[in-house]
Design a protein around this motif. Structure first.
Motif, mmCIF file in Angstrom:
data_model
loop_
_atom_site.group_PDB
_atom_site.id
_atom_site.type_symbol
_atom_site.label_atom_id
_atom_site.label_comp_id
_atom_site.label_asym_id
_atom_site.label_seq_id
_atom_site.Cartn_x
_atom_site.Cartn_y
_atom_site.Cartn_z
ATOM 1 N N GLY A 90 10.342 5.668 14.061
ATOM 2 C CA GLY A 90 9.277 5.906 15.315
ATOM 3 C C GLY A 90 7.980 6.652 14.433
ATOM 4 N N ALA A 91 7.971 6.198 13.373
ATOM 5 C CA ALA A 91 6.738 6.322 12.367
ATOM 6 C C ALA A 91 6.004 5.271 12.318
ATOM 7 N N SER A 92 4.711 5.316 12.364
ATOM 8 C CA SER A 92 3.752 4.234 12.341
ATOM 9 C C SER A 92 2.372 4.580 11.884
ATOM 10 N N ASN A 93 1.429 3.631 11.815
ATOM 11 C CA ASN A 93 0.179 4.131 11.358
ATOM 12 C C ASN A 93 -1.041 3.147 12.240
ATOM 13 N N ARG B 240 -0.886 -7.255 6.238
ATOM 14 C CA ARG B 240 -0.860 -8.597 6.319
ATOM 15 C C ARG B 240 -0.101 -9.444 7.042
ATOM 16 N N LEU B 241 0.969 -8.944 7.487
ATOM 17 C CA LEU B 241 2.186 -9.824 8.373
ATOM 18 C C LEU B 241 1.919 -9.556 9.585
ATOM 19 N N PRO B 242 1.751 -10.366 10.465
ATOM 20 C CA PRO B 242 1.555 -10.092 12.043
ATOM 21 C C PRO B 242 2.719 -9.207 12.554
ATOM 22 N N SER B 243 3.810 -9.399 11.849
ATOM 23 C CA SER B 243 4.898 -8.624 12.434
ATOM 24 C C SER B 243 4.986 -7.283 12.187
ATOM 25 N N GLN B 244 3.882 -6.825 11.418
ATOM 26 C CA GLN B 244 3.551 -5.455 11.117
ATOM 27 C C GLN B 244 2.658 -4.815 11.977
ATOM 28 N N ARG B 245 1.991 -5.501 12.646
ATOM 29 C CA ARG B 245 1.168 -5.075 13.584
ATOM 30 C C ARG B 245 1.539 -5.176 15.241
ATOM 31 N N GLN B 246 2.030 -4.208 15.751
ATOM 32 C CA GLN B 246 2.624 -4.154 17.174
ATOM 33 C C GLN B 246 1.856 -3.652 18.149
ATOM 34 N N GLY B 247 0.697 -3.125 17.731
ATOM 35 C CA GLY B 247 -0.367 -2.390 18.616
ATOM 36 C C GLY B 247 -1.073 -1.170 18.301
ATOM 37 N N THR C 72 3.422 -0.251 8.166
ATOM 38 C CA THR C 72 3.224 -0.617 6.382
ATOM 39 C C THR C 72 3.336 0.795 5.856
ATOM 40 N N ALA C 73 3.861 0.711 4.778
ATOM 41 C CA ALA C 73 4.056 1.968 3.863
ATOM 42 C C ALA C 73 2.689 2.246 3.142
ATOM 43 N N LEU C 74 2.506 3.586 3.219
ATOM 44 C CA LEU C 74 0.864 4.086 2.629
ATOM 45 C C LEU C 74 1.157 5.143 1.514
#
Length: 593
Positions: free
Chosen positions: A283-286, A371-378, A384-386
């Motif tokens: 449940g963690a995102s950026n 960079r991967l489309p799967s990492q961008r859900q909205g 992605t790790a930061l």
């Protein structure tokens, strides 16, 4: 982003405090933590400090600085240099509840029974967060009230005035010294505060305060700046000497640098001292997809800072000021093409290249973009790790602090800056580089070619990581914020190739009513062009123009119509909101506010 939080009412010096002065400093929700039933063990302290982590996180932009060409939303620095910031209009100051949470824990930690080392570890974490809180306050306001305890409604310190910067800085230093001495060295996969995190913040703070005092005579503290630089050196050397960290370099030029900012995990990456783990299952995102073509682009000033591959300044190239986008990005330090969207970059990895946006300058940011489309859900759903703290900063801190102290050696350069350059196969920095006249003009009063090159290296390596504004402030280089930050150079109205495939992709035209510059193009080419106009169909200016009318650098109408001004020393310090000084008359403004 999901964070574990413990909400404890503070309310110190807020607008609403006028109507709730009594008991607002010691009011606790009955369903929350209270000292009567908590703080009895190291486990209690751990649970409580988990709630402090929301105060610490990564940065992935430099929008408050000269690294950004145009930001299409309201921000403090933009409003400041355009003259619309006053004590009446300014925000901020209302986050003191964070401090009360920290002090509440530190005050009651003495109740805990059990392993003494574990108790001191969590007390150290509390002091780390207090140091972080006050470091941010120091950077914003300089002198602020120091509160080392929780306050009752009848405490005489409740409405006291500012304490001196000297007291605040020494108190931060004391907290960080304790944290570095008592926080344990290992915290799992480096997503928690460790000894090394505390030392990194000490390295950062020492460099900041030492250079700030050196370059800001209005503080009357320049005679006492070296001990902070020396503490920065000490903290950096502790980290370096631990042999736990190393620059991420597997021999993949550019890719190793990129991996730090858009990977699914940073676990096991030895350059990372602390990172934020963003996973859908947690449940963690950026929101890092917004760096590319959303509200800002990178500045021409930043673009010109990167060296050529052979180590020579780009600004030494003949005709550098009129090079097009494709020419600017050619044969440069590989970090540039991992920070700026390079020609042919395909966001969806489908072969369709990204089309740059002249409306925000044309130098679009790609650093931190998933960079991967799967990492961008909205929206706020990127996985992605930061990095929060990384070893590269520690190396840069040490090199700069030693250079400012006059103690730097070639071995120091080889163990710091040249490790960063080696990762991208850039020529090594020497102890006595010639002073680049362009850099010298940006930082008046700095005659040392080495210091100028260290500032270049810091700007390049840490671009878009949130350091640039604070660096300008501590170097007393705020005048750079009044510089007009342009975008790419446009040789003429008409069609341009911005993807590097030899075919035009965009057209910059005077208005929708005049397509004469592209009239001779084949119809199939014209229909695939993305068109941008200097004026709309009614003749009204759009948000950007060209510096020479029908050609030139992309500039922005807001800079033309509302010129930037940086007033020294006033603008190095934020004003306290007027409503707070009305509530607390002892809280005076400083440096002309």
């Amino acid at each position: 982003m999901k964070k574990i939080k413990l909400y404890i009412c503070f309310g110190l010096v807020t607008a609403a405090a006028v109507s709730c002065k009594k008991n607002f400093l010691d009011r606790f929700p009955k369903t929350e933590v209270t000292k009567e039933v908590f703080f009895n063990s190291p486990q209690d302290l751990e649970t409580y400090t988990n709630g402090l982590y929301g105060q610490l996180g990564p940065s992935y932009d430099d929008i408050q600085s000269d690294n950004t060409s145009n930001y299409q939303a309201s921000i403090y620095v933009d409003n400041l240099v355009r003259g619309t910031i006053t004590p009446v209009t300014v925000g901020g100051w209302n986050d003191w509840d964070r401090l009360r949470r920290i002090n509440f824990m530190l005050e009651n930690s003495g109740k805990a029974q059990g392993d003494g080392a574990a108790i001191r570890h969590f007390v150290g974490i509390g002091k780390f967060f207090r140091a972080l809180f006050y470091f941010n306050k120091l950077r914003d306001y300089s002198d602020v009230p120091w509160y080392g305890k929780t306050l009752s409604n009848d405490d005489p310190d409740l409405y006291k005035g500012r304490d001196t910067r000297a007291l605040i800085a020494d108190s931060i230093l004391a907290d960080l010294n304790y944290a570095a001495a008592h926080i344990k060295p290992d915290e799992g996969n480096r997503t928690r505060v460790s000894k090394w995190v505390a030392l990194t913040l000490l390295s950062r703070f020492g460099l900041y305060e030492g250079t700030y005092r050196k370059y800001h005579p209005e503080l009357n503290l320049s005679a006492d700046h070296k001990r902070f630089l020396e503490r920065s050196v000490w903290a950096s050397e502790q980290i370096m000497g631990s042999n736990r960290f190393a620059i991420h370099n597997t021999g993949k030029i550019g890719e190793d640098y990129r991996a730090l900012f858009c990977s699914a995990t940073l676990s096991g990456v030895k350059e990372v001292i602390m990172w934020e783990d963003n996973q859908q299952t947690l449940g963690a995102s950026n929101n890092t997809h917004t760096v590319l073509g959303y509200l800002w682009a990178l500045s021409n000033s930043l673009a010109e800072t990167y060296l050529m591959k052979d180590g020579t300044p780009f600004t030494a190239q003949p005709g550098y000021a009129t090079k097009t986008l494709l020419e600017v990005l050619k044969d440069r330090d590989p970090r540039m093409n991992e920070t700026f969207a390079s020609p042919g970059f395909s966001p969806n990895l489908d072969g369709k290249p990204y089309i740059t946006k002249p409306t925000i300058g044309g130098y679009d940011q790609v650093k931190f973009y998933p960079r991967l489309p799967s990492q961008r859900q909205g929206w706020d759903a990127n996985y992605t790790a930061l990095p929060i703290f990384r070893y590269a900063e520690v190396l840069l801190n040490l090199a700069e602090a030693k250079a400012e102290l006059g103690t730097i050696t070639l071995a120091d350069l080889n163990n710091t800056v040249n490790l960063l350059r080696d990762r991208v196969e850039m020529p090594a920095m020497t102890l006595a580089p010639a002073a680049d006249p362009v850099l010298a003009a940006q930082y008046p009063g700095v005659a040392s070619g080495l210091l100028l090159e260290l500032r270049r290296e810091r700007r390049v390596e840490l671009a878009c990581e949130g350091f640039r504004y604070a660096d300008l402030m501590r170097w007393k280089a705020g005048a750079r914020l009044q510089d007009v930050q342009g975008g790419m150079y446009v040789p003429a109205l008409g069609a341009m190739d911005v993807t590097g495939d030899g075919n035009p992709d965009i057209a910059i035209l005077a208005s929708p009513n005049d397509e004469s510059p592209i009239a001779g193009l084949p119809e199939d080419v014209k229909k695939n062009l993305t068109k941008f106009h200097l004026k709309d169909a009614a003749g009204k200016d759009n948000n950007f123009f060209l510096s020479e009318g029908t050609k030139g650098r992309i500039l922005f109408t807001v800079d033309r119509d509302q010129p930037r001004t940086f007033t020294e020393p006033k603008f190095y310090y934020k004003p306290v909101p007027q409503q707070q000084t009305v509530l607390n008359p002892a809280l005076k403004q400083i440096f002309g506010w």
